[in-house]
Design a protein around this motif. Structure first.
Motif, short mmCIF file in Angstrom:
data_model
loop_
_atom_site.label_atom_id
_atom_site.label_comp_id
_atom_site.label_asym_id
_atom_site.label_seq_id
_atom_site.Cartn_x
_atom_site.Cartn_y
_atom_site.Cartn_z
N PHE A 129 0.83 -1.21 0.00
CA PHE A 129 0.00 0.00 0.00
C PHE A 129 0.86 1.26 0.00
CE2 PHE A 129 -2.52 3.28 2.24
CZ PHE A 129 -3.57 3.37 1.33
N ALA A 130 2.01 1.22 0.67
CA ALA A 130 2.93 2.35 0.63
C ALA A 130 3.43 2.59 -0.81
CB ALA A 130 4.11 2.10 1.56
N GLN A 131 3.66 1.51 -1.54
CA GLN A 131 4.05 1.66 -2.94
C GLN A 131 2.92 2.27 -3.76
OE1 GLN A 131 4.53 -2.01 -5.06
NE2 GLN A 131 5.88 -1.11 -6.62
N VAL A 132 1.68 1.87 -3.50
CA VAL A 132 0.54 2.43 -4.23
C VAL A 132 0.37 3.91 -3.89
CG1 VAL A 132 -1.97 2.32 -4.47
CG2 VAL A 132 -0.62 0.22 -4.46
N VAL A 133 0.56 4.28 -2.62
CA VAL A 133 0.45 5.69 -2.23
C VAL A 133 1.52 6.53 -2.92
CG1 VAL A 133 0.66 7.28 -0.28
CG2 VAL A 133 -0.67 5.19 -0.04
N TYR A 134 2.73 6.01 -2.97
CA TYR A 134 3.80 6.75 -3.66
C TYR A 134 3.49 6.88 -5.16
CZ TYR A 134 8.39 8.01 -5.44
OH TYR A 134 9.43 8.65 -6.07
N GLY A 135 2.98 5.81 -5.76
CA GLY A 135 2.61 5.89 -7.18
C GLY A 135 1.49 6.89 -7.42
N ALA A 136 0.53 6.97 -6.50
CA ALA A 136 -0.56 7.94 -6.64
C ALA A 136 -0.03 9.37 -6.56
CB ALA A 136 -1.61 7.69 -5.57
N SER A 137 0.94 9.60 -5.67
CA SER A 137 1.52 10.94 -5.58
C SER A 137 2.28 11.31 -6.85
CB SER A 137 2.43 11.02 -4.36
OG SER A 137 3.53 10.13 -4.51
N ILE A 138 2.94 10.34 -7.46
CA ILE A 138 3.65 10.60 -8.72
C ILE A 138 2.66 10.91 -9.84
CG2 ILE A 138 5.12 9.57 -10.49
CD1 ILE A 138 6.62 10.43 -8.02
N VAL A 139 1.56 10.17 -9.89
CA VAL A 139 0.54 10.44 -10.91
C VAL A 139 -0.04 11.84 -10.75
CG1 VAL A 139 -1.74 9.73 -11.74
CG2 VAL A 139 0.00 8.00 -11.26
N SER A 140 -0.32 12.24 -9.50
CA SER A 140 -0.83 13.58 -9.27
C SER A 140 0.22 14.64 -9.63
CB SER A 140 -1.23 13.72 -7.79
OG SER A 140 -1.74 15.01 -7.54
N PHE A 141 1.48 14.36 -9.39
CA PHE A 141 2.55 15.29 -9.74
C PHE A 141 2.64 15.49 -11.26
CE2 PHE A 141 6.96 15.57 -11.24
CZ PHE A 141 7.29 16.84 -10.78
N LEU A 142 2.45 14.41 -12.02
CA LEU A 142 2.51 14.52 -13.47
C LEU A 142 1.39 15.41 -14.02
CD1 LEU A 142 3.40 10.83 -14.38
CD2 LEU A 142 4.93 12.81 -14.34
N GLY A 143 0.22 15.31 -13.42
CA GLY A 143 -0.86 16.19 -13.83
C GLY A 143 -0.57 17.65 -13.51
N GLY A 144 -0.01 17.90 -12.34
CA GLY A 144 0.35 19.27 -11.97
C GLY A 144 1.48 19.82 -12.83
N ALA A 145 2.38 18.96 -13.30
CA ALA A 145 3.46 19.42 -14.17
C ALA A 145 2.92 19.97 -15.48
CB ALA A 145 4.44 18.28 -14.43
N ARG A 146 1.90 19.34 -16.01
CA ARG A 146 1.27 19.86 -17.23
C ARG A 146 0.60 21.20 -16.97
NH1 ARG A 146 1.38 20.27 -22.50
NH2 ARG A 146 2.21 18.16 -22.45
N TRP A 147 -0.04 21.34 -15.84
CA TRP A 147 -0.69 22.61 -15.49
C TRP A 147 0.36 23.74 -15.40
CZ3 TRP A 147 -6.01 23.35 -14.01
CH2 TRP A 147 -6.30 24.62 -13.55
N GLY A 148 1.45 23.46 -14.70
CA GLY A 148 2.51 24.47 -14.58
C GLY A 148 3.22 24.76 -15.88
N PHE A 149 3.24 23.80 -16.80
CA PHE A 149 3.90 24.01 -18.09
C PHE A 149 3.06 24.89 -19.01
CE2 PHE A 149 4.98 22.61 -22.45
CZ PHE A 149 6.34 22.90 -22.44
N ALA A 150 1.75 24.86 -18.85
CA ALA A 150 0.87 25.62 -19.75
C ALA A 150 0.61 27.04 -19.29
CB ALA A 150 -0.46 24.89 -19.91
N LEU A 151 0.87 27.36 -18.02
CA LEU A 151 0.53 28.69 -17.50
C LEU A 151 1.49 29.81 -17.91
CD1 LEU A 151 -0.77 27.95 -13.89
CD2 LEU A 151 -2.09 28.47 -15.95
N PRO A 152 2.81 29.62 -17.95
CA PRO A 152 3.69 30.75 -18.26
C PRO A 152 3.43 31.33 -19.65
CG PRO A 152 4.95 28.93 -17.35
CD PRO A 152 3.59 28.40 -17.66
N ALA A 153 3.67 32.63 -19.78
CA ALA A 153 3.50 33.30 -21.06
C ALA A 153 4.58 32.84 -22.05
CB ALA A 153 3.57 34.81 -20.88
N GLY A 154 4.19 32.60 -23.29
CA GLY A 154 5.12 32.12 -24.30
C GLY A 154 5.34 30.64 -24.30
N SER A 155 4.60 29.89 -23.50
CA SER A 155 4.75 28.43 -23.47
C SER A 155 4.11 27.82 -24.72
CB SER A 155 4.08 27.86 -22.21
OG SER A 155 4.14 26.45 -22.22
N PRO A 156 4.72 26.76 -25.28
CA PRO A 156 4.09 26.11 -26.45
C PRO A 156 2.75 25.47 -26.14
CG PRO A 156 5.98 24.86 -25.68
CD PRO A 156 6.01 26.16 -24.94
N ALA A 157 2.49 25.16 -24.88
CA ALA A 157 1.19 24.61 -24.47
C ALA A 157 0.32 25.75 -23.95
CB ALA A 157 1.38 23.54 -23.40
#
Length: 248
Positions: A129-157
């Motif tokens: 279960f600790a492995q599943v919790v860590y994997g869930a945090s990584i999945v949530s981090f990947l979604g937030g990385a896309r959000w942060g990549f699209a917000l700055p001005a001049g970003s290709p996304a």
């Protein structure tokens, strides 16, 4: 105009006796053997000529789709290199050292859980279960990385509904995986689904990341997925134990 000169009739300066003289051709000295040889050679060359003619007639014109030609012409050399490097491990050499070291060190929690259980030949639900919790945090981090990549001005996304909306989906899958505490198999499958969906977003649906990041994401996703699959296999074939039994 006809004129007479020195007893000979001349038509336009040409003597008449030359015009009336019969034309003599050079005699043909070909023998019968030579004629027979030429006839056999011509009959032998006829099939070869027919086959070559048939080959020329059987050649079909090569047709190239106009869309393919326009796409290949409009694509520059830099874009071709990026599209090829996006799925090549050679692009990892272009990755910054901090990103490379931190990303691959993030595989330690994924790999340590199945390695520990495989060493003891036992399945520990708390470790899984600790492995599943860590994997869930990584999945949530990947979604937030896309959000942060699209917000700055001049970003290709661009910060549109597709980029920002799809970046929320991995976080929802991570939250759903945390609710599966009583069933480790379902939680691990939801994490695997989130990892695969995030990789699909980054490679095909939501482009814009550099080539080295796409290559690194592919390797990390595969290793994390195989580690979760290994945990599920240990759960299926090994005896279930608790952490307290390890301390005893």
């Amino acid at each position: 105009m006809i004129s007479f000169a020195s007893g000979r009739r001349i038509i336009s300066g040409v003597p008449l006796w030359r015009c009336l003289q019969p034309i003599t051709r050079a005699p043909n000295y070909r023998t019968r053997a030579q004629l027979l040889f030429h006839s056999q050679a011509s009959s032998a060359l006829m099939p070869a000529r027919q086959t070559s003619t048939n080959r020329l007639l059987s050649i079909r014109p090569v047709s190239w789709p106009a869309s393919h030609l326009c796409h290949s012409d409009s694509q520059g050399p830099t874009e071709r290199g990026q599209s090829k490097e996006g799925f090549s491990l050679r692009a990892l050499t272009q990755a910054p050292k901090p990103a490379l070291y931190l990303s691959f060190s993030g595989l330690i929690p994924f790999l340590s859980a199945p390695l520990l259980m495989a060493t003891t030949q036992s399945f520990y639900p708390d470790i899984a279960f600790a492995q599943v919790v860590y994997g869930a945090s990584i999945v949530s981090f990947l979604g937030g990385a896309r959000w942060g990549f699209a917000l700055p001005a001049g970003s290709p996304a661009q910060p549109d509904w597709m980029n920002l909306g799809n970046s929320v989906v991995p976080s929802l899958l991570a939250w759903l995986a945390l609710l599966c505490r009583d069933n480790i198999a379902e939680g691990a499958l939801v994490v695997i689904m989130g990892l695969g969906l995030s990789l699909h977003y980054d490679l095909t649906l939501l482009p814009g990341y550099p080539s080295w990041f796409k290559a690194m994401r592919t390797v990390l996703t595969l290793v994390a997925t195989f580690s979760l699959v290994a945990t599920l296999m240990i759960k299926q074939f090994c005896m279930k134990k608790t952490i307290k039994e390890i301390q005893d």
